[in-house]
Design an enzyme around this catalytic site. Sequence first.
Site, PDB file in Angstrom:
ATOM      1  N   LYS A 193      31.772  37.111  45.793  1.00  7.94           N
ATOM      2  CA  LYS A 193      33.155  37.432  46.406  1.00  7.94           C
ATOM      3  C   LYS A 193      33.843  38.543  46.749  1.00  7.94           C
ATOM      4  O   LYS A 193      33.593  38.994  45.874  1.00  7.94           O
ATOM      5  CB  LYS A 193      33.575  36.309  45.523  1.00  7.94           C
ATOM      6  CG  LYS A 193      35.656  35.975  45.887  1.00  7.94           C
ATOM      7  CD  LYS A 193      36.203  35.480  44.168  1.00  7.94           C
ATOM      8  CE  LYS A 193      37.790  35.098  44.562  1.00  7.94           C
ATOM      9  NZ  LYS A 193      38.479  34.514  44.072  1.00  7.94           N
TER      10      LYS A 193
ATOM     11  N   SER B  69      40.771  30.149  45.124  1.00 10.88           N
ATOM     12  CA  SER B  69      41.153  31.243  45.676  1.00 10.88           C
ATOM     13  C   SER B  69      39.680  31.687  46.324  1.00 10.88           C
ATOM     14  O   SER B  69      39.702  32.297  47.571  1.00 10.88           O
ATOM     15  CB  SER B  69      41.547  32.246  45.220  1.00 10.88           C
ATOM     16  OG  SER B  69      40.893  32.895  44.023  1.00 10.88           O
TER      17      SER B  69
ATOM     18  N   SER C  99      40.322  28.630  40.504  1.00  9.41           N
ATOM     19  CA  SER C  99      39.712  29.763  41.551  1.00  9.41           C
ATOM     20  C   SER C  99      38.318  29.400  41.684  1.00  9.41           C
ATOM     21  O   SER C  99      37.717  29.642  42.742  1.00  9.41           O
ATOM     22  CB  SER C  99      40.417  30.420  42.089  1.00  9.41           C
ATOM     23  OG  SER C  99      41.197  30.932  42.406  1.00  9.41           O
TER      24      SER C  99
HETATM   25  N1  GLN Z   1      45.779  28.817  42.335  1.00  9.91           N
HETATM   26  C1  GLN Z   1      46.101  29.783  41.615  1.00  9.91           C
HETATM   27  C2  GLN Z   1      46.406  30.768  41.465  1.00  9.91           C
HETATM   28  O1  GLN Z   1      47.169  30.624  42.869  1.00  9.91           O
HETATM   29  C3  GLN Z   1      44.750  30.525  41.030  1.00  9.91           C
HETATM   30  C4  GLN Z   1      44.133  31.166  41.316  1.00  9.91           C
HETATM   31  C5  GLN Z   1      43.080  32.129  40.623  1.00  9.91           C
HETATM   32  O2  GLN Z   1      42.116  31.036  39.805  1.00  9.91           O
HETATM   33  N2  GLN Z   1      42.673  33.272  41.085  1.00  9.91           N
HETATM   34  O3  GLN Z   1      47.230  31.684  40.806  1.00  9.91           O
END
Ligand code: GLN
Length: 492
Positions: A78, A158, A182
């Site tokens: 990632k 994400s 995410s």
């Molecule tokens: N969807 C959540 C956010 O927007 C979690 C994102 C994540 O786990 N990096 O903060």
Amino acid sequence: MSELTALTIAAARDGLKQKKFSAAELADAHLAAMEKARALNAYVLETPERAAAMAKASDARIAKGDAGPLEGVPLAIKDMFCTEGVRTTACSHILDNFVPPYESTVSAHLWRDGAVLLGKTNNDEFAMGSSNETSFMGNVTSPWRRQGANTPLVPGGSSGGSAAAVAARLCLGATGTDTGGSIRQPAAFTGIVGLKPTYGRCSRWGIVAFASSLDQAGPFARTVRDTAIMMRSMAGHDPKDTTSIDIPVPDYEAAVGQSIKGKKIGIPKEYRVDGMPAEIEQLWEQGRKWLKAAGAELVEVSLPHTKYALPAYYIVAPAEASSNLARYDGVRYGERVAGRDIASMYENTRAGGFGKEVRRRIMIGTYVLSAGYYDAYYLRAQKVRTLIKKDFEDCFGQGIDAMLTPATPSAAFGIGEKGGADPIEMYLNDVFTVTVNMAGLPGISVPAGLDGQGLPLGLQLIGRPFDEETLFSLGQVIEDAAGHYTPEKWWA
Ligand code: GLN
């Protein structure tokens, strides 16, 4: 040699050892698949030269009988993980062309064990999002489609690029980061396995920080066993991360296939949320049946503060983000937009370099940390967080070994379909996953079925701190019962 891309990590490891194929062939097969799948936008950077060099070195070590546990296994990373000499952007304009002079500890562990880097994968900008639509590098298109339709769908976020790459067979496994869901949410959306380890199990050093008290790195792969194999390499103490825990890393793979007889599984009643689709309820029910049939004992439990988790998360996470992202000032990294003086240079750089969602988080975070509001919001949210953690501790204290919940409240949705007018619609994706980050616990999402439109759905297992092994044992039971899910290939 496209069949090489269909291997599991376990099978690739064995095939390499038996010299059925070489690490170079394995890397080449993936690089060819990646080239044909560019329409998915899963990778933001392909590293074919590095892959070739690393695979060659792997082949040499295999020939000498010197293979590491992940020798020759091609992986994707990632773009939140700093990779030495390889562009790392967090998919933000503000980090344009940043080439780190250091390697994140987690990725360094993977290379130490012989893995091969295929490239860097797309993600929501600074990992803020649930659909991979906030990336400066453009959205990722899921390899999955609804039956009989070609509406482009999100892969989740994400870590959408990593999940799409694993599901579409553009790597054997990938890394992700999980701050509120995410890893687990995109794993559920793409029909693969994703694990968020206990906070402190993997080092955060060299990972672009979003919300430091919630962020954790973890693996994505197509089987529970493969995530266990990756996890053993990724985990471990790191003196460079003061929150990393110094306890031995177990042989996670040994937990795969272990009996779950007598395990007490909590079914938290608060996860039965209003408006939950019947298909999710049925999936959960099916999961309960599978675990029961394998000898587990199911117990209804209560986690009374669940409903406060999402609101509290959207105070804690932006607060930490606003502080972490203060370092992007146009001086030290990436993009700089000139101004008439230093203050206007900062303003221009930050206004031009950060996307809309990131700016929203910075503003919320700055607001909840400001002198007049700190007690009302930030301190309050921290207290709520303690209560959420205590809910879990109470259950574990009563002998519960793990919890079973749905991973997401729905299957994947169409690109542009959610969150346009109301960001909360998007935030609700993580309603079942954020509690786990707030409590610092491990959680795994395992594919468990398809919805009426042929899209994958996942079940989540939540474990005691540092008991990822139980999650692997339970996850394997679900995988054995549910089988594997592969998207129909339409992109090549
Ligand atoms: N969807 C959540 C956010 O927007 C979690 C994102 C994540 O786990 N990096 O903060």
